[in-house]
Design a protein around this motif. Structure first.
Motif, PDB file in Angstrom:
ATOM      1  N   GLY A  38      58.700  27.515  30.511  1.00 48.96           N
ATOM      2  CA  GLY A  38      58.192  26.215  30.107  1.00 48.96           C
ATOM      3  C   GLY A  38      58.207  25.934  28.620  1.00 48.96           C
ATOM      4  N   ALA A  39      58.654  26.900  27.814  1.00 52.42           N
ATOM      5  CA  ALA A  39      58.650  26.736  26.353  1.00 52.42           C
ATOM      6  C   ALA A  39      60.078  26.647  25.818  1.00 52.42           C
ATOM      7  CB  ALA A  39      57.921  27.902  25.687  1.00 52.42           C
ATOM      8  N   LEU A  40      60.290  25.777  24.855  1.00 45.62           N
ATOM      9  CA  LEU A  40      61.589  25.622  24.205  1.00 45.62           C
ATOM     10  C   LEU A  40      61.794  26.753  23.205  1.00 45.62           C
ATOM     11  CD1 LEU A  40      61.194  21.822  23.889  1.00 45.62           C
ATOM     12  CD2 LEU A  40      63.336  22.827  24.692  1.00 45.62           C
ATOM     13  N   PHE A  41      62.818  27.574  23.442  1.00 48.03           N
ATOM     14  CA  PHE A  41      63.064  28.755  22.618  1.00 48.03           C
ATOM     15  C   PHE A  41      63.691  28.368  21.278  1.00 48.03           C
ATOM     16  CE2 PHE A  41      65.894  32.326  21.397  1.00 48.03           C
ATOM     17  CZ  PHE A  41      64.920  33.297  21.199  1.00 48.03           C
ATOM     18  N   ASP A  42      63.094  28.879  20.196  1.00 51.79           N
ATOM     19  CA  ASP A  42      63.603  28.638  18.838  1.00 51.79           C
ATOM     20  C   ASP A  42      63.839  27.144  18.605  1.00 51.79           C
ATOM     21  OD1 ASP A  42      64.194  29.578  16.343  1.00 51.79           O
ATOM     22  OD2 ASP A  42      65.801  30.913  16.980  1.00 51.79           O
ATOM     23  N   PHE A  43      62.880  26.351  19.007  1.00 47.06           N
ATOM     24  CA  PHE A  43      62.989  24.892  19.045  1.00 47.06           C
ATOM     25  C   PHE A  43      63.349  24.299  17.687  1.00 47.06           C
ATOM     26  CE2 PHE A  43      60.496  20.749  20.073  1.00 47.06           C
ATOM     27  CZ  PHE A  43      61.663  20.128  20.482  1.00 47.06           C
ATOM     28  N   ASP A  44      62.640  24.718  16.654  1.00 47.06           N
ATOM     29  CA  ASP A  44      62.836  24.119  15.334  1.00 47.06           C
ATOM     30  C   ASP A  44      64.232  24.385  14.778  1.00 47.06           C
ATOM     31  OD1 ASP A  44      60.331  22.958  15.288  1.00 47.06           O
ATOM     32  OD2 ASP A  44      59.386  24.638  14.247  1.00 47.06           O
ATOM     33  N   ASN A  45      64.771  25.593  14.993  1.00 51.26           N
ATOM     34  CA  ASN A  45      66.114  25.891  14.495  1.00 51.26           C
ATOM     35  C   ASN A  45      67.173  25.062  15.219  1.00 51.26           C
ATOM     36  OD1 ASN A  45      65.645  27.729  12.403  1.00 51.26           O
ATOM     37  ND2 ASN A  45      65.404  29.428  13.827  1.00 51.26           N
ATOM     38  N   HIS A  46      66.980  24.850  16.511  1.00 50.18           N
ATOM     39  CA  HIS A  46      67.907  23.979  17.244  1.00 50.18           C
ATOM     40  C   HIS A  46      67.839  22.548  16.710  1.00 50.18           C
ATOM     41  CE1 HIS A  46      69.732  26.309  20.496  1.00 50.18           C
ATOM     42  NE2 HIS A  46      68.595  26.970  20.624  1.00 50.18           N
ATOM     43  N   LEU A  47      66.621  22.063  16.482  1.00 50.28           N
ATOM     44  CA  LEU A  47      66.466  20.706  15.952  1.00 50.28           C
ATOM     45  C   LEU A  47      67.096  20.573  14.575  1.00 50.28           C
ATOM     46  CD1 LEU A  47      62.833  19.649  16.953  1.00 50.28           C
ATOM     47  CD2 LEU A  47      64.964  18.597  17.711  1.00 50.28           C
ATOM     48  N   ASP A  48      66.881  21.574  13.742  1.00 50.11           N
ATOM     49  CA  ASP A  48      67.473  21.543  12.400  1.00 50.11           C
ATOM     50  C   ASP A  48      68.993  21.478  12.472  1.00 50.11           C
ATOM     51  OD1 ASP A  48      64.988  21.655  11.240  1.00 50.11           O
ATOM     52  OD2 ASP A  48      65.055  23.799  10.799  1.00 50.11           O
ATOM     53  N   ARG A  49      69.574  22.203  13.433  1.00 47.45           N
ATOM     54  CA  ARG A  49      71.030  22.175  13.555  1.00 47.45           C
ATOM     55  C   ARG A  49      71.519  20.824  14.058  1.00 47.45           C
ATOM     56  NH1 ARG A  49      74.127  26.732  17.007  1.00 47.45           N
ATOM     57  NH2 ARG A  49      73.193  25.540  18.731  1.00 47.45           N
ATOM     58  N   LEU A  50      70.742  20.183  14.954  1.00 47.18           N
ATOM     59  CA  LEU A  50      71.098  18.839  15.404  1.00 47.18           C
ATOM     60  C   LEU A  50      71.100  17.875  14.226  1.00 47.18           C
ATOM     61  CD1 LEU A  50      71.617  16.866  17.803  1.00 47.18           C
ATOM     62  CD2 LEU A  50      69.138  16.508  17.866  1.00 47.18           C
ATOM     63  N   VAL A  51      70.080  17.967  13.399  1.00 48.28           N
ATOM     64  CA  VAL A  51      69.994  17.110  12.203  1.00 48.28           C
ATOM     65  C   VAL A  51      71.169  17.381  11.273  1.00 48.28           C
ATOM     66  CG1 VAL A  51      68.652  16.619  10.121  1.00 48.28           C
ATOM     67  CG2 VAL A  51      67.482  16.891  12.317  1.00 48.28           C
ATOM     68  N   SER A  52      71.479  18.658  11.058  1.00 50.85           N
ATOM     69  CA  SER A  52      72.579  19.031  10.164  1.00 50.85           C
ATOM     70  C   SER A  52      73.913  18.501  10.673  1.00 50.85           C
ATOM     71  CB  SER A  52      72.639  20.555  10.037  1.00 50.85           C
ATOM     72  OG  SER A  52      73.752  20.955   9.267  1.00 50.85           O
ATOM     73  N   SER A  53      74.174  18.652  11.975  1.00 50.50           N
ATOM     74  CA  SER A  53      75.427  18.156  12.544  1.00 50.50           C
ATOM     75  C   SER A  53      75.540  16.644  12.380  1.00 50.50           C
ATOM     76  CB  SER A  53      75.515  18.526  14.028  1.00 50.50           C
ATOM     77  OG  SER A  53      75.673  19.919  14.208  1.00 50.50           O
ATOM     78  N   ALA A  54      74.430  15.934  12.634  1.00 48.90           N
ATOM     79  CA  ALA A  54      74.431  14.478  12.489  1.00 48.90           C
ATOM     80  C   ALA A  54      74.707  14.074  11.043  1.00 48.90           C
ATOM     81  CB  ALA A  54      73.095  13.904  12.955  1.00 48.90           C
ATOM     82  N   GLN A  55      74.098  14.761  10.105  1.00 45.04           N
ATOM     83  CA  GLN A  55      74.297  14.437   8.689  1.00 45.04           C
ATOM     84  C   GLN A  55      75.748  14.667   8.268  1.00 45.04           C
ATOM     85  OE1 GLN A  55      71.339  16.956   6.853  1.00 45.04           O
ATOM     86  NE2 GLN A  55      69.775  15.335   6.875  1.00 45.04           N
TER      87      GLN A  55
END
Length: 276
Positions: A38-55
């Protein structure tokens, strides 16, 4: 329940406009998250990579990072997902079909969850792989939805009864069609450096940190196909494959066709991180 065009809705309601730039140009980025208990693993690092790819492709996210984070967590909770994956995609949005960016793009975020079991068969038994020329573009650090070369490689691997294709560019091993590749020789663990030629995988980063804790000498530097085939052990990492030993590459048998001892130790350490 899914997230489509920046809001929650039932999947049956979702309609992709024919001029969505993701649909017509592959003009977008994506991210895959793993859910354990039920928990998102390494959630913040995945989000950071999504932001980086978008940028990197100059897409402005349609919502704040905090809003996206809350929505994704809400989606996992709404769907009562215990074990599985969360797929997130951001496209530049809908606009008249021209190659250049529209004047006032409105990016669209889509997300859905999928229940799935962990890849115990591949992590326990290992996988067979093939070698293929890396014909992709030179910005593999961007998690773009343009994946046709990866799709063709994965299909070729499947047709040959293999799980993964390992890419090489001018004789230098880069990564798998959907994974990062590591080799082990003695106490040395080596993988291609995180530059524009590979995706800096989240599981890859975890393994590098765990390897240092085991006293392994971690080397992020290029190595050749000959080095790969002569290695003591080989394994691949990804969000969906976790840490999967490679026991064969084309006709070459790796580690006597069995998962190696160092790979097993890294799997144990990764399991400890997953279980918290």
């Amino acid at each position: 329940m899914i997230i489509f065009q920046n809001r929650f809705m039932d999947r049956e309601e979702a309609k992709v406009d024919m001029e969505d730039r993701g649909y017509q140009f592959g003009d977008g980025v994506y991210e895959v998250f793993r859910i354990y208990d039920g928990a998102l693993f390494d959630f913040d690092n995945h989000l950071d990579r999504l932001v980086s790819s978008a940028q990197k492709i100059r897409i402005e996210l349609p919502l704040s990072l905090n809003e996206i984070k809350k929505m994704l967590m809400g989606l996992v909770k709404e769907n009562s997902l215990v074990n599985g994956t969360l797929y997130v995609q951001v496209t530049r949005g809908v606009a008249n079909r021209t190659h250049h960016f529209p004047e006032h793009p409105k990016a669209l975020l889509t997300a859905y969850t999928k229940q799935s079991e962990r890849p115990f068969e591949t992590t326990n038994k290992g996988i067979q792989t093939i070698l293929m020329d890396d014909i992709r573009w030179l910005r593999c650090d961007i998690k773009s939805i343009n994946l046709l070369p990866n799709v063709l490689a994965k299909q070729t691997a499947k047709e040959q009864g293999c799980k993964e294709a390992i890419f090489h560019r001018d004789g230098i091993v880069t990564e798998g069609s959907s994974s990062n590749v590591f080799i082990i020789n003695g106490n040395d663990l080596q993988t291609h450096p995180a530059n524009n030629l590979i995706l800096n995988g989240i599981t890859r980063r975890n393994i590098i940190g765990l390897a240092s804790g085991l006293g392994l000498n971690v080397k992020e530097k290029p190595y050749g196909v000959e080095d790969l085939l002569a290695s003591d052990e080989v394994f691949v990492t990804s969000t969906t494959l976790e840490v999967s030993p490679v026991i064969g590459i084309d006709s070459t048998v790796i580690a006597d066709g069995q998962p190696g001892p160092v790979t097993r130790k890294l799997q144990e350490r990764f399991e400890g991180r997953v279980l918290g």
